[in-house]
Design a protein around this motif. Structure first.
Motif, PDB file in Angstrom:
ATOM      1  N   ASN A  11      37.415  55.206  32.912  1.00  0.00           N
ATOM      2  CA  ASN A  11      36.532  55.543  34.034  1.00  0.00           C
ATOM      3  C   ASN A  11      37.234  56.478  35.027  1.00  0.00           C
ATOM      4  O   ASN A  11      38.344  56.931  34.780  1.00  0.00           O
ATOM      5  CB  ASN A  11      35.985  54.269  34.700  1.00  0.00           C
ATOM      6  N   LYS A  12      36.550  56.782  36.097  1.00  0.00           N
ATOM      7  CA  LYS A  12      37.038  57.667  37.169  1.00  0.00           C
ATOM      8  C   LYS A  12      37.243  59.107  36.696  1.00  0.00           C
ATOM      9  O   LYS A  12      38.067  59.837  37.257  1.00  0.00           O
ATOM     10  CB  LYS A  12      38.307  57.091  37.800  1.00  0.00           C
ATOM     11  N   ASP A  14      35.354  61.422  37.159  1.00  0.00           N
ATOM     12  CA  ASP A  14      34.855  62.313  38.209  1.00  0.00           C
ATOM     13  C   ASP A  14      35.903  62.588  39.275  1.00  0.00           C
ATOM     14  O   ASP A  14      35.707  63.433  40.144  1.00  0.00           O
ATOM     15  CB  ASP A  14      33.608  61.688  38.867  1.00  0.00           C
ATOM     16  N   ALA A  45      32.181  55.126  36.352  1.00  0.00           N
ATOM     17  CA  ALA A  45      31.548  53.833  36.600  1.00  0.00           C
ATOM     18  C   ALA A  45      30.505  53.911  37.706  1.00  0.00           C
ATOM     19  O   ALA A  45      29.543  53.140  37.722  1.00  0.00           O
ATOM     20  CB  ALA A  45      32.612  52.798  36.947  1.00  0.00           C
TER      21      ALA A  45
HETATM   22  N1  LIG Z   1      34.501  57.702  41.772  1.00  0.00           N
HETATM   23  C1  LIG Z   1      34.667  56.637  41.008  1.00  0.00           C
HETATM   24  N2  LIG Z   1      35.015  55.472  41.559  1.00  0.00           N
HETATM   25  C2  LIG Z   1      35.182  54.403  40.746  1.00  0.00           C
HETATM   26  C3  LIG Z   1      34.992  54.477  39.333  1.00  0.00           C
HETATM   27  N3  LIG Z   1      35.241  53.263  38.811  1.00  0.00           N
HETATM   28  C4  LIG Z   1      35.555  52.464  39.835  1.00  0.00           C
HETATM   29  N4  LIG Z   1      35.522  53.146  41.006  1.00  0.00           N
HETATM   30  C5  LIG Z   1      35.799  52.636  42.344  1.00  0.00           C
HETATM   31  O1  LIG Z   1      37.152  52.243  42.399  1.00  0.00           O
HETATM   32  C6  LIG Z   1      37.300  51.115  43.266  1.00  0.00           C
HETATM   33  C7  LIG Z   1      38.038  50.011  42.548  1.00  0.00           C
HETATM   34  O2  LIG Z   1      37.208  49.561  41.530  1.00  0.00           O
HETATM   35  P1  LIG Z   1      37.320  48.137  40.884  1.00  0.00           P
HETATM   36  O3  LIG Z   1      36.203  47.970  39.937  1.00  0.00           O
HETATM   37  O4  LIG Z   1      37.482  47.103  41.950  1.00  0.00           O
HETATM   38  O5  LIG Z   1      38.582  48.287  39.997  1.00  0.00           O
HETATM   39  P2  LIG Z   1      40.031  47.665  40.069  1.00  0.00           P
HETATM   40  O6  LIG Z   1      40.420  47.445  38.668  1.00  0.00           O
HETATM   41  O7  LIG Z   1      40.082  46.501  40.999  1.00  0.00           O
HETATM   42  O8  LIG Z   1      40.853  48.857  40.696  1.00  0.00           O
HETATM   43  P3  LIG Z   1      41.333  50.182  40.004  1.00  0.00           P
HETATM   44  O9  LIG Z   1      42.629  49.846  39.342  1.00  0.00           O
HETATM   45  O10 LIG Z   1      41.468  51.153  41.142  1.00  0.00           O
HETATM   46  O11 LIG Z   1      40.282  50.611  39.026  1.00  0.00           O
HETATM   47  C8  LIG Z   1      35.894  50.730  43.709  1.00  0.00           C
HETATM   48  O12 LIG Z   1      35.670  51.284  44.987  1.00  0.00           O
HETATM   49  C9  LIG Z   1      35.010  51.388  42.693  1.00  0.00           C
HETATM   50  O13 LIG Z   1      33.749  51.753  43.194  1.00  0.00           O
HETATM   51  C10 LIG Z   1      34.606  55.738  38.789  1.00  0.00           C
HETATM   52  O14 LIG Z   1      34.412  55.924  37.576  1.00  0.00           O
HETATM   53  N5  LIG Z   1      34.462  56.778  39.671  1.00  0.00           N
END
Ligand SMILES: Nc1nc2c(ncn2[C@@H]2O[C@H](COP(=O)(O)OP(=O)(O)OP(=O)(O)O)[C@@H](O)[C@H]2O)c(=O)[nH]1
Length: 73
Positions: A11-12, A14, A45
């Motif tokens: 993911n991410k 973008d 995501a």
């Molecule tokens: N722009 C963007 N933001 C995303 C994406 N996936 C997750 N996020 C954002 O990243 C933040 C952390 O997401 P979580 O789902 O809590 O993931 P996590 O595993 O706790 O943290 P990470 O290790 O940062 O992914 C949240 O604010 C999500 O909205 C994505 O594909 N694109």
């Protein structure tokens, strides 16, 4: 789990600088997994981009998953 297929969403995509799917598969050592079907799907995501493509890949291995994906998407 021996026969389980592995679907990973990178993911991410973008966000500039995010690891691309090739980097993810290298970091996870997936290229060394020869006896498994695996796939790294680029995704975002927050918009859902890539979600359907990943699930479509998975349906190649499971008729029940195929029904589920095509019923709910
Ligand atoms: N722009 C963007 N933001 C995303 C994406 N996936 C997750 N996020 C954002 O990243 C933040 C952390 O997401 P979580 O789902 O809590 O993931 P996590 O595993 O706790 O943290 P990470 O290790 O940062 O992914 C949240 O604010 C999500 O909205 C994505 O594909 N694109």
């Amino acid at each position: 789990m021996q026969d389980a297929v592995i679907l990973i969403y990178a993911n991410k995509q973008d966000i500039p600088g995010a690891m691309d799917s090739h980097e993810v598969q290298e970091k996870l050592g997936l290229t060394r997994l020869r006896d498994r079907n695996w796939h790294v799907q680029p995704a975002c995501a927050t918009t859902g981009e890539g979600l359907r493509e990943g699930l479509n890949w998975m349906t190649m291995f499971c008729a029940r998953a195929y029904l589920f994906v095509h019923t709910y998407m």
